[in-house]
Design a protein around this motif. Structure first.
Motif, mmCIF file in Angstrom:
data_model
loop_
_atom_site.group_PDB
_atom_site.id
_atom_site.type_symbol
_atom_site.label_atom_id
_atom_site.label_comp_id
_atom_site.label_asym_id
_atom_site.label_seq_id
_atom_site.Cartn_x
_atom_site.Cartn_y
_atom_site.Cartn_z
ATOM 1 N N LYS A 133 0.836 -1.289 0.205
ATOM 2 C CA LYS A 133 -0.009 -0.065 0.189
ATOM 3 C C LYS A 133 0.817 1.337 0.011
ATOM 4 C CE LYS A 133 -3.970 -2.239 2.254
ATOM 5 N NZ LYS A 133 -4.845 -2.156 3.210
ATOM 6 N N LYS A 134 2.029 1.270 -0.763
ATOM 7 C CA LYS A 134 2.791 2.174 -0.812
ATOM 8 C C LYS A 134 2.564 3.162 -2.020
ATOM 9 C CE LYS A 134 7.038 0.374 1.706
ATOM 10 N NZ LYS A 134 8.267 -0.131 1.410
ATOM 11 N N PHE A 135 1.374 3.678 -2.219
ATOM 12 C CA PHE A 135 0.663 4.248 -3.356
ATOM 13 C C PHE A 135 1.463 5.123 -4.018
ATOM 14 C CE2 PHE A 135 -3.378 3.026 -1.120
ATOM 15 C CZ PHE A 135 -3.490 1.500 -1.502
ATOM 16 N N PRO A 136 2.172 6.215 -3.412
ATOM 17 C CA PRO A 136 2.977 7.313 -4.030
ATOM 18 C C PRO A 136 4.012 6.637 -4.865
ATOM 19 C CG PRO A 136 2.567 8.306 -1.642
ATOM 20 C CD PRO A 136 1.985 6.518 -1.951
ATOM 21 N N GLU A 137 4.710 5.571 -4.111
ATOM 22 C CA GLU A 137 5.782 4.766 -4.790
ATOM 23 C C GLU A 137 5.278 4.218 -6.247
ATOM 24 O OE1 GLU A 137 8.699 1.135 -3.603
ATOM 25 O OE2 GLU A 137 8.539 2.772 -2.001
ATOM 26 N N VAL A 138 4.137 3.649 -5.769
ATOM 27 C CA VAL A 138 3.560 2.800 -7.129
ATOM 28 C C VAL A 138 3.528 3.862 -8.126
ATOM 29 C CG1 VAL A 138 1.534 1.714 -7.784
ATOM 30 C CG2 VAL A 138 2.442 0.939 -5.645
ATOM 31 N N ILE A 139 3.030 5.151 -7.843
ATOM 32 C CA ILE A 139 2.729 5.831 -9.049
ATOM 33 C C ILE A 139 4.016 6.432 -9.562
ATOM 34 C CG2 ILE A 139 1.625 8.239 -9.390
ATOM 35 C CD1 ILE A 139 -0.253 7.958 -7.069
ATOM 36 N N GLN A 140 4.868 6.796 -8.945
ATOM 37 C CA GLN A 140 6.092 6.995 -9.303
ATOM 38 C C GLN A 140 6.805 6.068 -10.416
ATOM 39 O OE1 GLN A 140 9.235 7.499 -6.412
ATOM 40 N NE2 GLN A 140 10.655 8.780 -8.053
ATOM 41 N N LEU A 141 6.865 4.574 -9.968
ATOM 42 C CA LEU A 141 7.056 3.701 -10.843
ATOM 43 C C LEU A 141 6.405 3.214 -12.150
ATOM 44 C CD1 LEU A 141 7.799 0.808 -8.082
ATOM 45 C CD2 LEU A 141 9.468 1.950 -9.667
ATOM 46 N N LEU A 142 4.883 3.591 -11.765
ATOM 47 C CA LEU A 142 4.087 3.320 -13.180
ATOM 48 C C LEU A 142 4.463 4.709 -14.148
ATOM 49 C CD1 LEU A 142 0.687 2.302 -11.525
ATOM 50 C CD2 LEU A 142 2.443 0.992 -12.789
ATOM 51 N N LYS A 143 4.759 5.666 -13.642
ATOM 52 C CA LYS A 143 5.037 6.957 -14.660
ATOM 53 C C LYS A 143 6.490 6.553 -15.338
ATOM 54 C CE LYS A 143 2.654 10.521 -12.248
ATOM 55 N NZ LYS A 143 2.625 11.871 -11.547
ATOM 56 N N ILE A 144 7.395 6.019 -14.568
ATOM 57 C CA ILE A 144 8.656 5.556 -15.491
ATOM 58 C C ILE A 144 8.301 4.545 -16.296
ATOM 59 C CG2 ILE A 144 10.827 4.586 -15.086
ATOM 60 C CD1 ILE A 144 10.818 5.821 -12.258
ATOM 61 N N ILE A 145 7.328 3.564 -16.156
ATOM 62 C CA ILE A 145 7.061 2.499 -16.847
ATOM 63 C C ILE A 145 6.350 2.962 -18.050
ATOM 64 C CG2 ILE A 145 5.630 0.639 -17.238
ATOM 65 C CD1 ILE A 145 5.928 -0.209 -14.326
ATOM 66 N N ASP A 146 5.505 4.079 -17.806
ATOM 67 C CA ASP A 146 4.904 4.618 -19.095
ATOM 68 C C ASP A 146 5.865 5.241 -19.993
ATOM 69 O OD1 ASP A 146 2.285 3.896 -17.990
ATOM 70 O OD2 ASP A 146 1.836 5.877 -17.165
ATOM 71 N N LYS A 147 6.517 6.003 -19.543
ATOM 72 C CA LYS A 147 7.504 6.725 -20.297
ATOM 73 C C LYS A 147 8.473 5.719 -21.292
ATOM 74 C CE LYS A 147 7.728 11.063 -17.774
ATOM 75 N NZ LYS A 147 8.421 11.986 -17.009
ATOM 76 N N LEU A 148 8.966 4.694 -20.445
ATOM 77 C CA LEU A 148 9.986 3.642 -20.859
ATOM 78 C C LEU A 148 9.135 2.869 -22.141
ATOM 79 C CD1 LEU A 148 12.829 3.083 -20.529
ATOM 80 C CD2 LEU A 148 12.267 1.385 -18.910
ATOM 81 N N GLN A 149 7.969 2.570 -21.659
ATOM 82 C CA GLN A 149 7.148 1.926 -22.724
ATOM 83 C C GLN A 149 7.034 2.775 -24.025
ATOM 84 O OE1 GLN A 149 6.299 -1.524 -22.425
ATOM 85 N NE2 GLN A 149 6.124 -1.311 -24.652
ATOM 86 N N ALA A 150 6.641 4.082 -23.713
ATOM 87 C CA ALA A 150 6.772 4.910 -25.044
ATOM 88 C C ALA A 150 8.015 4.704 -25.682
ATOM 89 C CB ALA A 150 6.147 6.365 -24.792
ATOM 90 N N GLU A 151 9.098 4.814 -25.143
ATOM 91 C CA GLU A 151 10.280 4.873 -25.822
ATOM 92 C C GLU A 151 10.556 3.378 -26.556
ATOM 93 O OE1 GLU A 151 13.995 6.256 -27.114
ATOM 94 O OE2 GLU A 151 12.544 7.347 -26.335
ATOM 95 N N ILE A 152 10.279 2.435 -25.912
ATOM 96 C CA ILE A 152 10.360 1.011 -26.563
ATOM 97 C C ILE A 152 9.651 1.094 -27.565
ATOM 98 C CG2 ILE A 152 9.781 -1.383 -26.277
ATOM 99 C CD1 ILE A 152 10.400 -0.850 -23.321
#
Length: 280
Positions: A179-198
């Motif tokens: 339930k570390k929601f802020p940490e989850v959001i931070q990671l998901l934003k990184i994933i979003d950007k990285l997936q767009a780059e991929i």
């Protein structure tokens, strides 16, 4: 690295000590535990120097950390970051060129051969350090990420980014369970950007089926756009509103499936599953 000045009678064992027995000197090596602690101390000193922008001093400290503990993955990673920074020519000249180069006009940048060679040398050192960090810790997501950023071949970039994204997702799911929601959001934003780059790199090297590529207008912001649905889901999650977050992620998943963004669709489905466990 700063040293403590102790009275002669209070000298304690650090890295090694000398014992005089029968007129001969015997070297007593530090124990594995002491070596790890010394290595971590050098690592901390290096980080302090990085914050002070003393990058050469930091490299020396990280190297000392590695010398005392060859399994210190973070020391390799931190040193690799500095080499990567040098390879990218940071800080850049006012005209945006790498130090040692000059812009002749809007189209031509002149770099001496020795500058190009130095940049290549730093790049290889960075890749070597990131690779060593990964060898020691195969779960080192950010090391894959950083190595991908400095790789020259697009195929290599894609491979590193994909592994990094998988590991980032694993971390986000673990953080979600806690339930570390802020940490989850931070990671998901990184994933979003990285997936767009991929996706962008995949289009360049033409490795994917055209049907799996993002639609041209998929990034347009509208009330039901992927970007806006993402923002709404993250906002709900940040507030701890699990129910609303689930609803927004489900709507987002439908949109992703419609746009044939299957990788992100699968990622969001995993997030939904964990959120539903929390709700129940």
């Amino acid at each position: 690295m700063s040293t403590l000045k102790l009275p002669f009678t209070c000298l304690s064992l650090t890295i090694t000590s000398l014992m005089i027995i029968g007129g001969n000197f015997y070297q007593v090596a530090a124990s594995p535990t002491q070596s790890i602690q010394i290595s971590n101390n050098w690592l901390l000193e290096g980080k302090i120097k990085v914050n002070q922008q003393d990058y050469q001093g930091a490299i020396l400290d990280f190297t000392q950390a590695i010398n005392h503990n060859h399994q210190n993955a973070e020391a390799y990673y931190q040193r690799g970051l500095i080499y990567a920074r040098y390879a990218q020519g940071k800080p850049l000249n006012p005209d945006g060129t790498v130090p040692g180069c000059r812009k002749k006009d809007d189209y031509i940048i002149i770099c001496p051969v020795e500058v190009k060679d130095k940049i290549q040398e730093y790049k290889q050192k960075a890749i070597a350090d990131f690779t060593q960090a990964i060898t020691i810790n195969p779960q080192y997501a950010v090391a894959y990420h950083q190595r991908g950023l400095i790789q020259e071949e697009n195929e290599q970039k894609i491979a590193d980014f994909q592994i990094a994204n998988t590991l980032y997702l694993q971390k986000s799911l673990a953080s979600l369970k806690a339930k570390k929601f802020p940490e989850v959001i931070q990671l998901l934003k990184i994933i979003d950007k990285l997936q767009a780059e991929i996706n962008s790199l995949n289009r360049i090297v033409d490795l994917r089926d055209p049907e799996l590529q993002y639609p041209v207008n998929s990034s347009t912001v509208s009330p039901d756009s992927i970007e806006e649905l993402n923002n709404q889901a993250y906002a709900a999650l940040n507030k701890g509103d699990v129910q609303t977050a689930i609803q927004k992620f489900k709507t987002l998943a439908i949109k992703l499936q419609e746009n044939k963004e299957y990788i992100r669709y699968q990622q969001i489905q995993l997030i939904i599953i964990e959120l539903e466990k929390i709700r129940s």
